[in-house]
Motif scaffolding. Sequence first.
Motif, PDB file in Angstrom:
ATOM      1  N   VAL A  48     -13.628   8.683  -8.159  1.00 28.20           N
ATOM      2  CA  VAL A  48     -13.474   9.735  -9.168  1.00 28.20           C
ATOM      3  C   VAL A  48     -13.742   9.170 -10.562  1.00 28.20           C
ATOM      4  N   LEU A  49     -13.212   7.986 -10.831  1.00 26.89           N
ATOM      5  CA  LEU A  49     -13.443   7.352 -12.137  1.00 26.89           C
ATOM      6  C   LEU A  49     -14.912   6.994 -12.335  1.00 26.89           C
ATOM      7  N   ASP A  50     -15.548   6.494 -11.282  1.00 23.14           N
ATOM      8  CA  ASP A  50     -16.971   6.162 -11.388  1.00 23.14           C
ATOM      9  C   ASP A  50     -17.800   7.396 -11.745  1.00 23.14           C
ATOM     10  N   PHE A 128     -14.345  11.831   0.749  1.00 25.69           N
ATOM     11  CA  PHE A 128     -13.712  12.968   0.091  1.00 25.69           C
ATOM     12  C   PHE A 128     -13.991  12.969  -1.406  1.00 25.69           C
ATOM     13  N   ALA A 129     -14.089  11.793  -1.996  1.00 25.57           N
ATOM     14  CA  ALA A 129     -14.326  11.693  -3.442  1.00 25.57           C
ATOM     15  C   ALA A 129     -15.769  11.978  -3.816  1.00 25.57           C
ATOM     16  N   THR A 130     -16.688  11.697  -2.921  1.00 26.08           N
ATOM     17  CA  THR A 130     -18.112  11.748  -3.273  1.00 26.08           C
ATOM     18  C   THR A 130     -18.919  12.779  -2.494  1.00 26.08           C
ATOM     19  N   GLY A 131     -18.479  13.109  -1.274  1.00 25.72           N
ATOM     20  CA  GLY A 131     -19.273  13.966  -0.403  1.00 25.72           C
ATOM     21  C   GLY A 131     -20.498  13.274   0.160  1.00 25.72           C
ATOM     22  N   ALA A 132     -20.577  11.953   0.024  1.00 26.28           N
ATOM     23  CA  ALA A 132     -21.763  11.200   0.440  1.00 26.28           C
ATOM     24  C   ALA A 132     -21.770  10.953   1.946  1.00 26.28           C
ATOM     25  N   ASP A 133     -22.906  11.235   2.574  1.00 26.32           N
ATOM     26  CA  ASP A 133     -23.034  11.089   4.019  1.00 26.32           C
ATOM     27  C   ASP A 133     -22.892   9.645   4.494  1.00 26.32           C
ATOM     28  N   VAL A 134     -23.182   8.683   3.622  1.00 26.93           N
ATOM     29  CA  VAL A 134     -23.163   7.285   4.053  1.00 26.93           C
ATOM     30  C   VAL A 134     -21.810   6.901   4.633  1.00 26.93           C
ATOM     31  N   TYR A 135     -20.727   7.447   4.082  1.00 25.26           N
ATOM     32  CA  TYR A 135     -19.395   7.088   4.580  1.00 25.26           C
ATOM     33  C   TYR A 135     -19.129   7.731   5.939  1.00 25.26           C
ATOM     34  N   LEU A 136     -19.606   8.940   6.136  1.00 22.88           N
ATOM     35  CA  LEU A 136     -19.454   9.584   7.436  1.00 22.88           C
ATOM     36  C   LEU A 136     -20.271   8.855   8.497  1.00 22.88           C
ATOM     37  N   ASP A 137     -21.452   8.416   8.137  1.00 15.89           N
ATOM     38  CA  ASP A 137     -22.281   7.683   9.095  1.00 15.89           C
ATOM     39  C   ASP A 137     -21.652   6.349   9.470  1.00 15.89           C
ATOM     40  N   ARG A 138     -20.953   5.737   8.520  1.00 18.82           N
ATOM     41  CA  ARG A 138     -20.228   4.499   8.841  1.00 18.82           C
ATOM     42  C   ARG A 138     -19.125   4.778   9.865  1.00 18.82           C
ATOM     43  N   ILE A 139     -18.459   5.918   9.707  1.00 14.43           N
ATOM     44  CA  ILE A 139     -17.369   6.265  10.612  1.00 14.43           C
ATOM     45  C   ILE A 139     -17.895   6.625  11.998  1.00 14.43           C
TER      46      ILE A 139
END
Length: 220
Positions: A48-50, A128-139
């Motif tokens: 969020v800060l970024d 949750f903070a970014t909506g970026a798919d990269v984190y979902l793909d990691r999971i």
Amino acid sequence: MSIFEVAMTSYWRSPDAQAMVALFVSPQVGGDWRAENVLTVPVFLAHVLDADPEVAVLLVDAVRGGDAVKVEMVAQALNYSHISARARLMEKLVGEAAAASMDENGADFATFIPTHPVHVDMLWAAFFATGADVYLDRITALLDDWLAETPLQVLLARAAAEPQVQAQALAAVLAKTAQTTLATHGRDCPPVRAALARRAAAMDGLGAALAARIGAGFQS
């Protein structure tokens, strides 16, 4: 879930850094944190800060000298973040020593390698903070090491005395955590269902098959 966790898990739909920071520092938030929040909330706040560095000053000023848990979370969020004022704000929040010991380049959760189930929740916090798919793909990638419950328990029992199977046991536990959390969040989160579909489309083994099964469950 606490009021803050509810807001955090839906933040990707309509990001508002100032509103989220205002909620975090409000008196109605705090006192009901789960133990893992001390690890997951800083990841969320860092992103969020970024995205809106100006709210960092408001956040630090609001928690400084107050709730010790919130101070710790904000300090860790600053450490993870990449904002230009991170060291100055860390010094203001918790002193020169803490500022001097910060990780120089912040944290990159897109390449973060989980070694504990709560680390999967940290990847969720980044999503949750970014909506970026990269984190979902990691999971979803963690699903490759899934084991059924009985083999998993046998492996865990062996891991206590056999170091050579500990890595396999950890991977299976992470896969189980990924399965559970994907099933939990996927019903109300189209990006999760899309990530499962991407993993299933690979058709390259157990992880793809399990992703397809989880995704099918949302259609019933």
